[in-house]
Design a protein around this motif. Structure first.
Motif, PDB file in Angstrom:
ATOM      1  N   LEU A   1      30.932  34.230  17.884  1.00  0.00           N
ATOM      2  CA  LEU A   1      32.265  34.731  18.193  1.00  0.00           C
ATOM      3  C   LEU A   1      32.294  35.422  19.552  1.00  0.00           C
ATOM      4  O   LEU A   1      31.348  36.108  19.947  1.00  0.00           O
ATOM      5  N   LEU A   2      33.404  35.252  20.242  1.00  0.00           N
ATOM      6  CA  LEU A   2      33.710  36.021  21.439  1.00  0.00           C
ATOM      7  C   LEU A   2      35.129  36.549  21.300  1.00  0.00           C
ATOM      8  O   LEU A   2      36.057  35.783  21.014  1.00  0.00           O
ATOM      9  N   LEU A   3      35.307  37.849  21.470  1.00  0.00           N
ATOM     10  CA  LEU A   3      36.624  38.479  21.411  1.00  0.00           C
ATOM     11  C   LEU A   3      37.057  38.826  22.824  1.00  0.00           C
ATOM     12  O   LEU A   3      36.295  39.423  23.591  1.00  0.00           O
ATOM     13  N   LEU A   4      38.284  38.456  23.164  1.00  0.00           N
ATOM     14  CA  LEU A   4      38.832  38.713  24.488  1.00  0.00           C
ATOM     15  C   LEU A   4      40.168  39.441  24.371  1.00  0.00           C
ATOM     16  O   LEU A   4      41.077  38.960  23.691  1.00  0.00           O
ATOM     17  N   GLU A   5      40.273  40.581  25.017  1.00  0.00           N
ATOM     18  CA  GLU A   5      41.557  41.282  25.107  1.00  0.00           C
ATOM     19  C   GLU A   5      41.993  41.320  26.570  1.00  0.00           C
ATOM     20  O   GLU A   5      41.314  41.926  27.404  1.00  0.00           O
ATOM     21  N   PRO A   6      43.084  40.649  26.913  1.00  0.00           N
ATOM     22  CA  PRO A   6      43.521  40.628  28.315  1.00  0.00           C
ATOM     23  C   PRO A   6      43.865  42.026  28.818  1.00  0.00           C
ATOM     24  O   PRO A   6      44.380  42.861  28.071  1.00  0.00           O
ATOM     25  N   THR A   7      43.591  42.272  30.080  1.00  0.00           N
ATOM     26  CA  THR A   7      44.035  43.509  30.708  1.00  0.00           C
ATOM     27  C   THR A   7      45.537  43.412  30.942  1.00  0.00           C
ATOM     28  O   THR A   7      46.130  42.336  30.857  1.00  0.00           O
ATOM     29  N   GLU A   8      46.151  44.545  31.248  1.00  0.00           N
ATOM     30  CA  GLU A   8      47.585  44.535  31.519  1.00  0.00           C
ATOM     31  C   GLU A   8      47.904  43.668  32.731  1.00  0.00           C
ATOM     32  O   GLU A   8      48.951  43.026  32.791  1.00  0.00           O
ATOM     33  N   GLU A   9      46.990  43.643  33.707  1.00  0.00           N
ATOM     34  CA  GLU A   9      47.205  42.787  34.872  1.00  0.00           C
ATOM     35  C   GLU A   9      47.301  41.315  34.470  1.00  0.00           C
ATOM     36  O   GLU A   9      48.090  40.560  35.031  1.00  0.00           O
ATOM     37  N   SER A  10      46.501  40.922  33.478  1.00  0.00           N
ATOM     38  CA  SER A  10      46.546  39.525  33.028  1.00  0.00           C
ATOM     39  C   SER A  10      47.855  39.217  32.311  1.00  0.00           C
ATOM     40  O   SER A  10      48.424  38.139  32.481  1.00  0.00           O
ATOM     41  N   PHE A  11      48.334  40.158  31.505  1.00  0.00           N
ATOM     42  CA  PHE A  11      49.619  39.937  30.834  1.00  0.00           C
ATOM     43  C   PHE A  11      50.753  39.813  31.855  1.00  0.00           C
ATOM     44  O   PHE A  11      51.730  39.103  31.624  1.00  0.00           O
ATOM     45  N   LEU A  12      50.621  40.519  32.985  1.00  0.00           N
ATOM     46  CA  LEU A  12      51.673  40.508  34.005  1.00  0.00           C
ATOM     47  C   LEU A  12      51.423  39.478  35.094  1.00  0.00           C
ATOM     48  O   LEU A  12      52.190  39.404  36.062  1.00  0.00           O
ATOM     49  N   ASP A  13      50.366  38.692  34.950  1.00  0.00           N
ATOM     50  CA  ASP A  13      50.044  37.663  35.934  1.00  0.00           C
ATOM     51  C   ASP A  13      51.242  36.708  36.105  1.00  0.00           C
ATOM     52  O   ASP A  13      51.827  36.234  35.118  1.00  0.00           O
TER      53      ASP A  13
END
Length: 403
Positions: free
Chosen positions: A340-352
């Motif tokens: 398993l790999l868990l990834l949580e986007p940074t706020e910058e990624s959400f606003l990309d």
């Protein structure tokens, strides 16, 4: 084949065991069942050490102070019975650096359950100060053979047989001298979870008893449980934990299903996804809709590599318990096996800008397919964030496939 949703696959915030869960309006004197987690200051291994040749044989070898704490837990209900408290200890475990307790309030209490927890904590601190803090045989067993000013402060002091950083010992001694408490400083005094839901008690008791095995897995697989900030992939940044080799895996697929998908559609998609996973492809998913959750569970249960994107899954950077975090439930097991790999986007990624554009295009396409007018959504909305997770999953998968 479509089955009930496994809670472990929901788009969730994994339980931070160090976050208290006070409920507004709750009567903490009334009948209830609670789970308490009480960490030692600085997570210093004050009570003993973890031992065992494997996860299945792992156990905590308590030192003299740890055994005292265990005895106090076992006698907690009887001690407070004389004070008018009707309690029953359902489960307990003393770990090297923290204590778990599941306790039931059988009848309304004279004071809140918090008074019981605070009394227990004060009692432990008093025993430590009187019997284990000062120099002598007892202190040597808890802190090591080298004693200066009551607590071992040199070199590789030993705690119950395992090496402990001398700096950690010095730091703990200084904090205790200043605060006079062995427990982690917290305005809430303790961390509790009220067990409301059916089946929650059995799961929590199993969790408490399973702590040594879980700690063994975490301590023997440190790279799989290390929280990484600013993991870069496909032009986006994430907080991550798990098997990072998946980010360089050449063959990938994405699972995205409508929340309105029928059981037949879910079954068809599941067969297709499993066939591809069997051929060695890594699967990316946000595990939001029912179909996505069922497929993610099937992949996990069959041991196929899985990457799950989270909306809000990890402690914030700088959180005091950031370094102690581990995923909960089924994700812990998959993580320990490197599946398993868990990834949580940074706020910058959400606003990309490119992600925002991809979400907008998806919304326009869906509006055209259903013959209604396109309506923009706010980037701060939950709907946008979930759609953004799916777009990121697709980009990650395509990036490796095209690379």
């Amino acid at each position: 084949m479509a089955q009930a949703i496994d809670k472990g696959e929901r788009q969730w915030r994994p339980v931070d065991p160090m976050r208290h869960h006070r409920e507004k309006g709750w009567d903490y004197r009334g009948r209830a069942i609670y789970h308490f987690t009480l960490p030692v200051e600085g997570r210093y291994p004050l009570f003993g050490t973890l031992e065992g040749e494997s996860a299945e044989t792992a156990f905590v070898r308590l030192n003299a102070f740890g055994r005292c704490v265990c005895k106090m837990l076992s006698g907690l209900a009887q001690f407070y019975k004389g004070k008018g408290y009707a309690l029953k200890v359902l489960a307990q475990v003393v770990m090297p650096d923290h204590v778990h307790l599941v306790i039931q309030v059988l009848e309304p209490l004279p004071q809140s359950i918090g008074a019981v927890v605070r009394g227990f904590k004060s009692g432990c601190t008093k025993v430590y100060k009187e019997e284990f803090y000062c120099s002598g045989k007892n202190a040597a067993e808890v802190h090591g053979d080298c004693q200066t000013g009551g607590v071992g402060v040199h070199g590789d002091c030993q705690v119950g047989g395992a090496g402990v950083d001398g700096k950690a010992t010095v730091q703990f001694a200084r904090i205790f001298a200043g605060r006079g408490s062995i427990w982690q400083q917290d305005a809430a005094y303790y961390h509790e979870r009220i067990l409301h839901a059916p089946g929650q008690l059995r799961r929590m008791i199993d969790y408490v008893k399973d702590n040594p095995r879980r700690l063994w897995l975490k301590s023997h697989n440190p790279d799989l449980f290390r929280l990484h900030r600013r993991t870069e992939a496909a032009g986006l940044s994430f907080t991550s934990m798990g098997n990072h080799f998946f980010l360089n895996w050449p063959d990938c697929q994405t699972v995205e299903m409508s929340r309105n998908a029928t059981n037949e559609q879910i079954e068809d998609q599941l067969r297709s996804v499993l066939a591809v996973a069997h051929n060695g492809e890594v699967t990316y998913t946000a595990a939001i809709s029912k179909g996505e959750q069922i497929i993610a569970r099937s992949l996990r249960e069959q041991g196929y590599p899985l990457v799950v994107l989270l909306n809000d899954g990890f402690p914030k950077e700088g959180h005091p318990n950031e370094c102690y975090y581990k995923p909960g439930g089924v994700y812990f097991e998959a993580c320990s096996k490197g599946q398993l790999l868990l990834l949580e986007p940074t706020e910058e990624s959400f606003l990309d800008a490119s992600i925002q554009k991809a979400v907008e295009e998806t919304l326009r396409r869906k509006a055209e397919e259903r013959h209604y007018c396109y309506t923009p959504i706010q980037v701060t909305s939950q709907r946008y964030r979930f759609m953004a997770l799916n777009e990121m999953a697709k980009r990650l998968s395509l990036c490796h496939r095209d690379g």
